[in-house]
Design a protein around this motif. Structure first.
Motif, PDB file in Angstrom:
ATOM      1  N   VAL A 112       0.845  -1.200   0.000  1.00 29.63           N
ATOM      2  CA  VAL A 112       0.000   0.000   0.000  1.00 29.63           C
ATOM      3  C   VAL A 112       0.878   1.246   0.000  1.00 29.63           C
ATOM      4  O   VAL A 112       2.061   1.184   0.340  1.00 29.63           O
ATOM      5  N   THR A 134      -0.601   4.957   4.551  1.00 27.00           N
ATOM      6  CA  THR A 134      -1.770   4.105   4.813  1.00 27.00           C
ATOM      7  C   THR A 134      -1.809   3.747   6.299  1.00 27.00           C
ATOM      8  O   THR A 134      -0.777   3.393   6.866  1.00 27.00           O
ATOM      9  N   TRP A 175      -7.178  -1.911   2.285  1.00 32.51           N
ATOM     10  CA  TRP A 175      -6.653  -0.777   1.533  1.00 32.51           C
ATOM     11  C   TRP A 175      -5.974  -1.362   0.311  1.00 32.51           C
ATOM     12  O   TRP A 175      -5.108  -2.241   0.428  1.00 32.51           O
ATOM     13  N   GLY A 225      -4.368   2.846  -2.063  1.00 31.11           N
ATOM     14  CA  GLY A 225      -4.720   3.378  -0.759  1.00 31.11           C
ATOM     15  C   GLY A 225      -6.204   3.539  -0.538  1.00 31.11           C
ATOM     16  O   GLY A 225      -6.627   4.093   0.485  1.00 31.11           O
ATOM     17  N   THR A 226      -7.020   3.070  -1.480  1.00 33.66           N
ATOM     18  CA  THR A 226      -8.480   3.186  -1.355  1.00 33.66           C
ATOM     19  C   THR A 226      -8.995   2.203  -0.309  1.00 33.66           C
ATOM     20  O   THR A 226      -8.653   1.024  -0.325  1.00 33.66           O
ATOM     21  N   PHE A 227      -9.842   2.694   0.591  1.00 35.00           N
ATOM     22  CA  PHE A 227     -10.380   1.897   1.693  1.00 35.00           C
ATOM     23  C   PHE A 227     -11.738   1.314   1.318  1.00 35.00           C
ATOM     24  O   PHE A 227     -12.557   1.978   0.687  1.00 35.00           O
TER      25      PHE A 227
END
Length: 232
Positions: free
Chosen positions: A38, A42, A155, A159-161
């Motif tokens: 990641v 993060t 993530w 880095g998208t959750f």
């Protein structure tokens, strides 16, 4: 004395050669201790490498990678044909306290991180494997704190959750599958949700006290009546 010095010198040389060989092998595959799945920043980091396992594309049996991350046993099952080229599966550990502190801002206030891992699949050049895997990779986590109602969050490489909605839970076990190499955390509701009413209040205590006093008074009356009857 000279013999002991020579033995010590030879042992040191053998150790250096062994370490150099291991480093050369890792470097030859492109693996480096700084490998992460990641972006920097993060929550949890996921930068501490726990293990790296080579998986061959010609394997005819499932490759089971057993690893302990933060004292939590985890198994990663890679089916034959998952990768078309030789890869290394690098497992990393997060800092769970950092994950927990980020959850409120991510819409999961009242949850705490109880386990986690990062999975980074790299090719012989040390670069993350592009695209999705040919088959899902299956993860099973064993932790006595895991209960139905927990969640698996992730993530991705950008880095998208998000939440892994396909994850399944039973007492002590969580499992899910994935086809890209993100970082995961298992989060559980905290024992006391911030802002919730305390489960202990004064009213039940007062009710119990009144009931107790009534029973004491009743018992005293029965005892007095019994003694008076016996005296008569």
């Amino acid at each position: 004395m000279r013999l002991m010095n020579k033995v010590s010198l030879m042992s040191g040389i053998v150790g250096i050669l062994a370490l150099s060989g291991a480093a050369a092998y890792a470097a030859g595959f492109g693996y480096s201790p700084g490998t992460t799945t990641v972006p920097s920043g993060t929550p949890g980091g996921f930068t501490q490498v726990v293990t790296a396992t080579t998986v061959s594309p010609t394997s005819t049996t499932t490759s089971n990678i057993s690893v302990t991350v933060d004292n939590v046993p985890i198994t990663i099952a890679v089916a034959p044909g998952t990768f078309s080229v030789p890869v290394q599966v690098v497992i990393t550990a997060p800092i769970l306290s950092q994950v927990t502190s980020s959850l409120s801002a991510l819409g999961l206030g009242g949850y705490s991180a109880i386990a986690g891992l990062g999975v980074n699949v790299v090719n012989v050049s040390g670069q993350p494997l592009a695209g999705t895997f040919l088959k899902p990779v299956h993860v099973t986590v064993h932790n006595s704190a895991i209960k139905p109602g927990d969640k698996v969050v992730e993530w991705n490489a950008h880095g998208t959750f998000s939440t892994v909605t396909s994850a399944t839970f039973s007492n002590g076990i969580a499992s899910w599958s994935f086809q890209q190499d993100p970082a995961f955390a298992i989060v559980a509701p905290s024992s006391l949700v911030p802002g919730a009413t305390s489960p202990v209040t004064g009213k039940p205590f007062r009710a119990d006290a009144v009931t107790g006093l009534a029973l004491v008074a009743l018992g005293g009356s029965v005892l007095w009546w019994t003694r008076r009857r016996n005296a008569s």
